[in-house]
Write a protein that holds these residues in place. Structure first.
Motif, PDB file in Angstrom:
ATOM      1  N   PHE A   1       9.654  22.807  58.854  1.00 16.95           N
ATOM      2  CA  PHE A   1       8.816  23.803  58.213  1.00 16.95           C
ATOM      3  C   PHE A   1       7.876  23.145  57.206  1.00 16.95           C
ATOM      4  O   PHE A   1       6.686  23.460  57.135  1.00 16.95           O
ATOM      5  N   ALA A   2       8.408  22.204  56.434  1.00 16.38           N
ATOM      6  CA  ALA A   2       7.590  21.484  55.450  1.00 16.38           C
ATOM      7  C   ALA A   2       6.470  20.706  56.141  1.00 16.38           C
ATOM      8  O   ALA A   2       5.322  20.688  55.692  1.00 16.38           O
ATOM      9  N   VAL A   3       6.824  20.081  57.266  1.00 13.73           N
ATOM     10  CA  VAL A   3       5.811  19.320  58.005  1.00 13.73           C
ATOM     11  C   VAL A   3       4.747  20.271  58.549  1.00 13.73           C
ATOM     12  O   VAL A   3       3.550  19.986  58.507  1.00 13.73           O
TER      13      VAL A   3
ATOM     14  N   VAL B   1       3.756  23.192  57.328  1.00 12.08           N
ATOM     15  CA  VAL B   1       2.872  23.646  56.242  1.00 12.08           C
ATOM     16  C   VAL B   1       1.888  22.535  55.854  1.00 12.08           C
ATOM     17  O   VAL B   1       0.703  22.787  55.628  1.00 12.08           O
ATOM     18  N   ALA B   2       2.359  21.294  55.812  1.00 16.75           N
ATOM     19  CA  ALA B   2       1.483  20.175  55.461  1.00 16.75           C
ATOM     20  C   ALA B   2       0.417  19.965  56.533  1.00 16.75           C
ATOM     21  O   ALA B   2      -0.768  19.780  56.237  1.00 16.75           O
ATOM     22  N   ARG B   3       0.834  20.014  57.794  1.00 20.42           N
ATOM     23  CA  ARG B   3      -0.125  19.818  58.888  1.00 20.42           C
ATOM     24  C   ARG B   3      -1.155  20.940  58.918  1.00 20.42           C
ATOM     25  O   ARG B   3      -2.334  20.715  59.140  1.00 20.42           O
TER      26      ARG B   3
ATOM     27  N   GLU C   1      -2.155  22.669  56.400  1.00 18.06           N
ATOM     28  CA  GLU C   1      -3.079  22.470  55.287  1.00 18.06           C
ATOM     29  C   GLU C   1      -4.182  21.486  55.683  1.00 18.06           C
ATOM     30  O   GLU C   1      -5.352  21.679  55.382  1.00 18.06           O
TER      31      GLU C   1
ATOM     32  N   ASP D   1      -3.905  25.871  51.891  1.00 15.40           N
ATOM     33  CA  ASP D   1      -2.473  26.166  51.894  1.00 15.40           C
ATOM     34  C   ASP D   1      -2.294  27.504  51.185  1.00 15.40           C
ATOM     35  O   ASP D   1      -2.383  27.572  49.965  1.00 15.40           O
TER      36      ASP D   1
END
Lengths: 457, 85
Positions: free
Chosen positions: B44-46, B48-50, B52, B58
């Motif tokens: 999930f973190a990856v 959101v970063a991708r 962005e 974001d």
């Protein structure tokens, strides 16, 4: 005991036609011994302490030669230091004089001397021995420091030249190339080796591009070069490096991985490849000459160049027996037995210790810690990756994530290359260590010490 | 023709699953609850970063009210509604 200044040592080394070489001229040992007669330097000879804030490497070299033995303290400042940091250091040290080659606004107590024009050989190259070796000058170097103000470390000519190899008796004296800033420990090491070792020193113009600097080195017969592993990777990417015929390749300042060591031995087959472990605080710790990354386990059982090693909790501690360096207020930062924590993490694999990263550079991904240098090592092991930089990116979900930038000469579509490298990382690394994003970029910047910077983006 | 926000999200999710959890069964329909989707916190973190990087914004840091999308449909709408003009 009479102290022998740098200037004396050069003079007594015998005549040498090219002690300092720039892109436009060569300075003989006689020219260089006359450094004390050069205008701005002559005026500084009677100062108690002098701060040197010079961009031009030739002027910096001449200043060190002229002022060692004449003044009580020399403060070597990196020309790339931001002005606020410079001013706060000057505030702390209060030197009697500051020498710079560009305009500065300076506090009243210190006299400011400006040396804007090119360094010119003194017409009366007569050796001025009126203040010959009256002082054992303290050389104060600053570390780059990752947090807050730079630390200041005191050395003497003796402690700094401890590992200089005297090659005057050799038929084949190596001419050294200056890639590191002269105000830094690594730069001073190269400078002293060049001017005292018998081969001389080539000082490329700091303002020219790397390719031009390498050309100047090649044109002047550079046989020995010292640089950080990242700088070496950049040099390897340049066609101009094929004109360099090196017999000595020295790496320092960052982890030297197997990939760069192999690449260097292919490009410079005649060279002896040495990686040096040193820090501004401890001086030279040890060197590795077997062409492999890391260092042999039995280094812990012996003394190298007067240094002893110890590993505690995976961290490397170094103890220098002779001439321990002192911090500016005279107290040492070491444990009860005199060992200094280098802040570097090591791991034993078989009979060898490998460097894993800076302890304070850990990235924390959802509670899982990793070191960016490990990920860089995996990326660099792929022959299409010339340079790599791995750093942390803030994540509202896991705290931090790993991201990577790479430079590649490959003509492949960037997104395809990135995808392939991502796959490589997945095969070789733990899940949380795999970069969330791999970006193929045109360039990776280095700091004044020639090292990659990994501050969180 | 440029992809819509929704299309970009779906493509990126597929990519991220491949990258972080290959072989995982990730089914994303409007009503799929994110925490049960097969994406763990790292994935999930990856994502959101991708997103962005791909979308340029974001919404989690842009929006004033803390909002936590529960379903995939809400997640996509969250991105669509918070797209900077």
């Amino acid at each position: 005991m009479k102290r022998i200044s740098l200037s004396d040592r050069i003079l007594h080394s015998g005549f040498h036609p090219r002690v300092l070489v720039t892109s436009s001229e060569a300075w003989t040992s006689a020219d260089v011994s006359g450094a004390r007669s050069i205008g701005p330097l002559r005026e500084l000879l009677t100062c108690e302490s002098v701060a040197l804030f010079l961009s031009n490497p030739c002027k910096m070299a001449l200043s060190l030669i002229a002022l060692d033995g004449a003044v009580n303290r020399l403060l070597l400042l990196s020309p790339s230091m931001p002005r606020e940091v410079l001013h706060s250091l000057l505030e702390r040290c209060r030197p009697s004089a500051i020498l710079s080659d560009s305009a500065l606004s300076v506090q009243a107590e210190s006299s400011h001397f400006l040396w804007p024009d090119k360094a010119r050989k003194s017409e009366s190259a007569r050796y001025d021995d009126s203040c010959a070796s009256k002082q054992d000058t303290t050389w104060i170097l600053s570390t780059s420091g990752t947090t807050g103000a730079p630390k200041l470390v005191e050395h003497s000519l003796a402690s700094l030249s401890r590992t200089v190899r005297d090659e005057r008796g050799c038929r084949n004296r190596l001419v050294w190339g200056q890639m590191f800033e002269l105000s830094r420990f690594a730069g001073v090491q190269v400078f002293l080796q060049g001017v005292l070792g018998g081969g001389g020193l080539i000082l490329p113009d700091e303002q020219s591009r790397l390719a031009e600097q390498i050309s100047v080195l090649a044109a002047n017969g550079c046989g020995a070069l010292s640089a950080s592993p990242t700088m070496w990777r950049k040099i390897l990417m340049l066609e101009e490096s094929c004109a360099l015929e090196l017999q000595q390749v020295t790496l320092g300042g960052e982890i030297a991985d197997a990939a760069v060591l192999e690449a260097l031995s292919h490009r410079f087959p005649a060279a002896r490849i040495v990686h040096v472990y040193a820090s501004t605080e401890t001086g030279v710790g040890f060197s590795v000459r077997d062409g492999l990354a890391g260092f042999p386990r039995d280094y812990l059982n012996t003394t190298h160049h007067g240094a002893r090693l110890r590993i505690v909790d995976g961290r490397l501690f170094v103890h220098i027996q002779s001439e321990p360096s002192r911090f500016e207020n005279g107290f040492r930062l070491n444990d009860e037995e005199g060992f200094v924590d280098t802040g570097d993490l090591v791991e034993l694999v078989g009979d060898r210790y490998y460097f894993r990263g800076r302890a304070n550079g850990a990235i924390n991904v959802g509670g899982n810690k990793l070191y960016p240098e490990e990920v860089e090592r995996i990326l660099l092991s792929d022959e299409r990756v010339s340079l790599a930089r791995v750093f942390a990116r803030a994540s509202p979900i896991t705290g931090q994530l790993v991201v990577a930038e790479i430079v590649s000469p490959s003509q492949k579509k960037r997104s395809d290359l990135a995808a392939e490298l991502m796959s490589l990382c997945r095969d070789r690394l733990q899940r949380w260590q795999v970069p969330a994003v791999i970006r193929v970029v045109d360039e990776i910047q280095v700091n004044a010490g020639g090292k990659v910077q990994r501050a969180q983006s | 023709m440029a992809l819509t926000v929704r299309q970009t999200i779906i493509a990126t999710v597929e990519d991220v699953v491949l990258q972080t959890s290959p072989g995982a069964k990730v089914k994303l329909e409007e009503s799929t609850v994110l925490l049960e989707s097969g994406l763990d916190s790292l994935a999930f973190a990856v994502l959101v970063a991708r997103l962005e990087d791909d979308l340029g914004y974001d919404p989690f840091s842009l929006s004033d009210t803390p909002f936590y999308p529960v379903t995939f449909g809400e997640f996509v709408r969250f991105y669509e509604e918070n797209q900077p003009k």
